[in-house]
Design an enzyme around this catalytic site. Structure first.
Site, short mmCIF file in Angstrom:
data_model
loop_
_atom_site.label_atom_id
_atom_site.label_comp_id
_atom_site.label_asym_id
_atom_site.label_seq_id
_atom_site.Cartn_x
_atom_site.Cartn_y
_atom_site.Cartn_z
N ASP A 54 -23.92 -19.09 -43.53
CA ASP A 54 -23.15 -20.26 -43.13
C ASP A 54 -22.31 -20.03 -41.88
O ASP A 54 -21.65 -19.00 -41.77
CB ASP A 54 -22.22 -20.67 -44.27
CG ASP A 54 -22.96 -20.89 -45.59
OD1 ASP A 54 -23.96 -20.19 -45.85
OD2 ASP A 54 -22.53 -21.76 -46.34
N HIS B 231 -20.37 -22.84 -40.23
CA HIS B 231 -19.19 -23.71 -40.29
C HIS B 231 -18.39 -23.81 -39.02
O HIS B 231 -17.19 -23.50 -38.98
CB HIS B 231 -18.29 -23.25 -41.45
CG HIS B 231 -18.80 -23.70 -42.79
ND1 HIS B 231 -19.01 -25.03 -43.09
CD2 HIS B 231 -19.15 -23.00 -43.89
CE1 HIS B 231 -19.50 -25.12 -44.33
NE2 HIS B 231 -19.59 -23.92 -44.84
N ASP C 249 -25.21 -25.23 -43.37
CA ASP C 249 -23.75 -25.30 -43.23
C ASP C 249 -23.28 -24.88 -41.83
O ASP C 249 -22.41 -24.03 -41.65
CB ASP C 249 -23.03 -24.48 -44.30
CG ASP C 249 -22.88 -25.25 -45.62
OD1 ASP C 249 -22.17 -24.77 -46.52
OD2 ASP C 249 -23.47 -26.34 -45.74
N ASN D 185 -25.33 -28.03 -47.88
CA ASN D 185 -24.69 -29.19 -48.52
C ASN D 185 -23.79 -29.92 -47.53
O ASN D 185 -23.63 -31.15 -47.61
CB ASN D 185 -23.93 -28.79 -49.78
CG ASN D 185 -22.87 -27.74 -49.53
OD1 ASN D 185 -23.09 -26.75 -48.84
ND2 ASN D 185 -21.68 -27.94 -50.08
N HIS D 186 -23.25 -29.20 -46.56
CA HIS D 186 -22.35 -29.87 -45.61
C HIS D 186 -23.11 -30.75 -44.62
O HIS D 186 -22.57 -31.74 -44.13
CB HIS D 186 -21.44 -28.85 -44.92
CG HIS D 186 -20.35 -28.38 -45.83
ND1 HIS D 186 -19.09 -28.93 -45.81
CD2 HIS D 186 -20.34 -27.44 -46.81
CE1 HIS D 186 -18.35 -28.34 -46.75
NE2 HIS D 186 -19.09 -27.43 -47.36
N HIS E 56 -30.40 -23.21 -49.34
CA HIS E 56 -28.97 -23.08 -49.12
C HIS E 56 -28.24 -22.71 -50.42
O HIS E 56 -27.46 -21.76 -50.45
CB HIS E 56 -28.38 -24.36 -48.54
CG HIS E 56 -26.91 -24.25 -48.24
ND1 HIS E 56 -26.41 -23.48 -47.22
CD2 HIS E 56 -25.83 -24.79 -48.85
CE1 HIS E 56 -25.09 -23.56 -47.21
NE2 HIS E 56 -24.70 -24.34 -48.19
N HIS F 15 -38.09 -16.95 -63.31
CA HIS F 15 -39.02 -18.05 -63.58
C HIS F 15 -39.41 -18.76 -62.29
O HIS F 15 -40.60 -18.99 -62.02
CB HIS F 15 -38.35 -19.01 -64.57
CG HIS F 15 -39.22 -20.18 -64.94
ND1 HIS F 15 -39.50 -20.50 -66.24
CD2 HIS F 15 -39.86 -21.10 -64.19
CE1 HIS F 15 -40.27 -21.57 -66.28
NE2 HIS F 15 -40.51 -21.95 -65.04
#
Lengths: 156, 402
Positions: free
Chosen positions: B73, B75, B109, B144-145, B244, B306
């Site tokens: 990230d 930022h 991000d 997510n950002h 992410h 998995h």
């Protein structure tokens, strides 16, 4: 107009971007701008070959400046700076086209900062963005520091 | 040249004048916003004429490159971004790409918590084009950002960032006006169509900034469509699965290519304001923290195994999103590699580290942490020979925190 940032950016560019002019044409790109430029240069070369007249890049750039598309851009308070910047750009053979035009670009920036409406259409005398917005609501979640002191905590 | 020929030449040049003007304006605006001049857009990779889509599919699965670098990230911190890239030998002191044929994956991000968002987006774009010329590849991903900002969730935006967007808008609008003055060009779409003039409960002085940010980042906005729509959301490179936050079995079932395509289509404005459901909520691909707990034993290794089993060839999942205060590390026997080191000033200014996966040296952490200058121990994986100690950093053993 708060465009101070760009002046710093320009200074940064002159220090860190030492562009060498190359005449290497980059490989065919799907960018329509590049393609049309290629075609102009190719056509220019063709005309040059066919007619035996050596029209330099300079001459062709000057011709471009006289096109109807460019007419309105050359008038007004920044017409001169625009013309210089546009000419330089057209003649630029750097791989990053225009990277050798920092000086006329910065001059154009300064002129625009001093004359924010330099390129506004004065047909209606109104800025488009002053029209009333559509009723569609677009909600944002603002950061805490931007909120009015007693605003509700609910989503705005 | 005779008069007729003269007129012909002039006409043919003027046919192209609108495109040239447009190209000039874009270059001028880009320079004014970012201080950069970009190479032309690279040609489309493997255009498939049988697919009647306007855009080529995003790369979801790529073969193993000889050198793969993963960056966490960022930022909004351009300096840290450059430090991280320099650490990996990807850029030189003049910010030129020198990474050769490496593949670089940045796991999302870029936005929020810092004021260099557009600068980073432009910088990465510049490097992408430079890399393409040397046979290298730089892939950026949605965090997510990114998703939040495209949806108008600006809770983590900084004041400086808002200013950067306000300045962007001023130049972008000037550019549009210039284009509008050329009759041969279509009048550019007003990026403010439908953007509110005011925001309830927000201080008036910030209206301009938020208007600019909404215009720029909402689906099909100029910045979203230009930069963010190039991002993948899930990615497989060789035996590494990148995402992410994290991937759950249902995401793999849904389809990795499908996820990438849907998110891109959403960013380009085809499905309204909100992102697809697998991008929202705690179990979202961009929000999941199940494999990122700093206390490794709290990670859900069973689920991770998995998931890896259901993605052919995948040996590990590489994720950002959750700051690892100890730096890059692995969990679940190094099947989960966590690469968010919180390097941005806005995240505490963690020391830059990047992950390297190479055919010669396997997995290594390239760190700027001076503590690891003289480490003599092996890195993450078997097959390591010599330890190379770069000038200002080193390599260190991956810590699996018990």
């Amino acid at each position: 107009m708060g465009l101070a940032q760009s002046a710093e950016a320009a200074a940064h560019v002159t220090q860190t971007q030492i562009q060498t002019q190359t005449s290497t044409q980059t490989s065919t790109s799907n960018n329509s701008n590049s393609t049309s430029l290629d075609s102009v240069l190719a056509e220019a070369a063709a005309y040059g070959n066919n007619d035996d007249t050596e029209e330099s890049i300079e001459a062709k750039a000057q011709r471009a400046l006289e096109c109807p598309c460019i007419a309105d851009l050359r008038t007004g308070p920044c017409g001169f700076q625009f013309s210089e910047a546009f000419l330089c750009f057209l003649k630029s053979t750097a791989e990053e086209k225009g990277s050798d035009c920092v000086s006329p670009f910065v001059a154009l920036q300064s002129c625009i900062k001093a004359n924010p409406n330099a390129f506004s259409k004065d047909v209606l005398g109104e800025d488009e963005s002053e029209k009333p917005e559509s009723t569609q609501e677009y909600k944002i979640l603002p950061p805490q520091w931007s909120r009015e002191p007693q605003s509700p905590k609910s989503r705005l | 040249m005779g008069r007729e020929e003269e007129a012909e030449t002039q006409t043919s040049i003027c046919k192209d004048a609108p495109n040239l003007l447009s190209f000039f304006v874009d270059t001028f605006v880009d320079f004014s916003v970012s201080g950069l001049f970009l190479l032309p857009t690279p040609p489309l990779q493997n255009p498939n004429p049988s697919i009647s889509r306007s855009l080529p599919p995003l790369p979801t699965r790529l073969p193993s490159p000889s050198r793969l670098i993963a960056v966490g990230d960022l930022h909004g911190d351009l300096d840290k971004t450059k430090q991280a890239l320099r650490l990996a030998g990807l850029i030189d002191a003049s910010d030129r790409y020198v990474g050769g044929s490496a593949t670089v994956v940045q796991v999302g991000d870029v936005l929020d918590r810092g004021g260099d968002e557009l600068k980073i987006l432009y910088f990465l774009e510049k490097l992408k084009r430079e890399a393409a010329r040397s046979g290298g590849k730089i892939i950026t991903m949605n965090g997510n950002h990114e998703i939040m900002n495209i949806e108008g969730d600006f809770r983590f935006v900084t004041k400086t960032a808002l200013d950067e967007f306000r300045v962007w808008e001023q130049w972008f609008s000037v550019g549009n006006k210039m284009k509008g003055l050329c009759q041969g060009l279509e009048t550019p779409t007003d990026p403010f169509k439908g953007v509110p003039m005011s925001f309830h409960g927000v201080k008036r002085e910030f209206f301009d900034g938020f208007r600019a940010r909404v215009a720029a980042l909402r689906p099909n906005g100029p910045i979203s469509s230009r930069f963010l729509s190039q991002n993948v959301t899930v990615l497989v490179v060789g035996d590494s699965l990148f995402v992410h936050g994290g991937l759950l079995p249902q995401h793999v079932d849904y389809g990795l290519e499908r996820i990438n395509e849907e998110v891109r289509d959403w960013i380009n404005g085809s499905s309204g304001k909100f992102s697809p459901q697998y991008c929202r909520g705690r179990n979202a691909v961009v929000w999941l923290r199940k494999f990122s707990n700093e206390v490794a034993q709290n990670c859900d290794c069973a689920t991770l195994e998995h998931v890896l089993k259901t993605v052919p060839g995948a040996k590990r999942m590489i994720m950002g999103h959750t700051i690892q205060t100890a730096g890059i590390n692995g969990a679940c026997e190094n099947r989960a590699i966590r690469i968010d080191v919180g390097m941005s000033r806005g995240c505490g200014g963690g020391l830059p580290e990047v992950l390297e996966i190479s055919k010669n040296s396997g997995l290594r952490i390239l760190t700027s942490n001076p503590l690891y200058q003289n480490m003599g121990n092996a890195g993450l994986n078997v097959g390591k020979e010599e330890l190379l100690i770069p000038a200002h950093g080193g390599l260190r053993e991956v810590e699996v925190k018990a």
